[in-house]
Design an enzyme around this catalytic site. Sequence first.
Site, PDB file in Angstrom:
ATOM      1  N   PRO A 276       0.831  -1.207   0.000  1.00 28.76           N
ATOM      2  CA  PRO A 276       0.000   0.000   0.000  1.00 28.76           C
ATOM      3  C   PRO A 276       0.864   1.256   0.000  1.00 28.76           C
ATOM      4  O   PRO A 276       1.960   1.274   0.567  1.00 28.76           O
ATOM      5  CB  PRO A 276      -0.795  -0.115   1.308  1.00 28.76           C
ATOM      6  CG  PRO A 276      -0.794  -1.580   1.611  1.00 28.76           C
ATOM      7  CD  PRO A 276       0.541  -2.084   1.126  1.00 28.76           C
ATOM      8  N   CYS A 277       0.386   2.290  -0.647  1.00 29.12           N
ATOM      9  CA  CYS A 277       1.120   3.553  -0.743  1.00 29.12           C
ATOM     10  C   CYS A 277       0.929   4.351   0.534  1.00 29.12           C
ATOM     11  O   CYS A 277      -0.176   4.713   0.886  1.00 29.12           O
ATOM     12  CB  CYS A 277       0.631   4.344  -1.954  1.00 29.12           C
ATOM     13  SG  CYS A 277       1.342   5.987  -2.091  1.00 29.12           S
TER      14      CYS A 277
END
Length: 432
Positions: free
Chosen positions: A146-147
Amino acid sequence: MKEFFKISEVANILSVSKATLRRWDSKGKLISRRHPINNYRIYHRNDLKKLENFGFIFESHKETNVALVKPLKIYTSIELFAGAGGLALGLEKSGLHCVLLNEIDKWACKTLKSNRPHWNVIEKDIKELDFTSFKGKVDIVTGGFPCQAFSYAGKQLGFEDARGTLFFEFARCVKETKPAICVGENVRGLVQHDGGKTLKGMISVLEDIGYKVLPPQILKAIHHRVPQKRERLLIVGIRKDLDIPFEFPTPQKEIYTLKDALKKGRLYPCPVPSSRGQIYPKRKKEILQLVPPGGYWRDLPVKIQKEYMQGSFYLGGGKTGMARRISWDEPCLTLTCSPAQKQTERCHPDETRPFTVREYARIQTFPDDWQFEGSISQQYKQIGNAVPVHLAEEIGLSLVKALNNFYNPKIFNLFGEEIIQKINNKNYHASL
């Protein structure tokens, strides 16, 4: 090679809308011409050759021949944040052998285990895993982390500074296992996230633990045998003590459409199997029935536009995903976790309904025998978050080619992949 291209062809290859092309035309960014007979908007090949994202169509490169790219030995990998297995399945199809897959979502893990009982699927928070037992035993570590934003503070971000983020856990696995290559994939929005600082920080972390990071590339799924305008950012790191000649997947010239995904033809040997799917509320269905294939909210009467869009009607931007009905002769827009959600509608061309689960899976190039576990909303979520299988396979083929050339460059360069496979066929299969 033909001389002129229709606006729909250019829109598909560039993964933009026709409205965007018309806007470019008015601003002089890409000038169209008019067909001498029907006056349709067309583009000349000489104008298109100048575009960075279109020029490959005119190149004489040899496209990837899947049948000829085979591993010269068993190459192993670890996959993190595995989801429903789009990336893992594609890498498997390319010939890679995954020794561990980690995922925290229980339904995604059930999907992985039910389809591949022999896979080593670990359902656990990645922060609780110790990867040191795999040190020196895997060639590749992959993960769609995930960013998350970093505190950059105007300096090179090091490994320790990334603690507390899931990217840190990806980097920790790389540091503990020391693979030859690490591959991170994410949404293209990561490039601009926090003004580019997040991506820059991630690259700094990988360099800090001993990896040379190649310039990240955005891969358009439609250029890699996927009937969908999906884009993924690929971050590839090569261990600094190794000289591995990695090349990103070569764009394919053939573009597949929704028809190829859901009907018998070039991608699948039969029509899409029937399955469950979400339904639209009564009023929404009444409105979407007015939208033609390939159309969206601007094709509605103005009064209904205002009713449907509400406050968004007066805002800027095209909002081309809203009240969107896909046509048979175009690639699908990027799938989301819910095909009926407002702002990201993906309506069937003929029937006024969202795509079903199996239609969703086809658009992501999953095979029909790949089953998804959990409620229908969980299944949509798993498919919508996945890496398209064909795109993943081409990423895997690039990894296999790089490792082949690294481990046996003299024979590989002299004879080529097909001859190498014949020479090693007996020993290769015996080693499995």
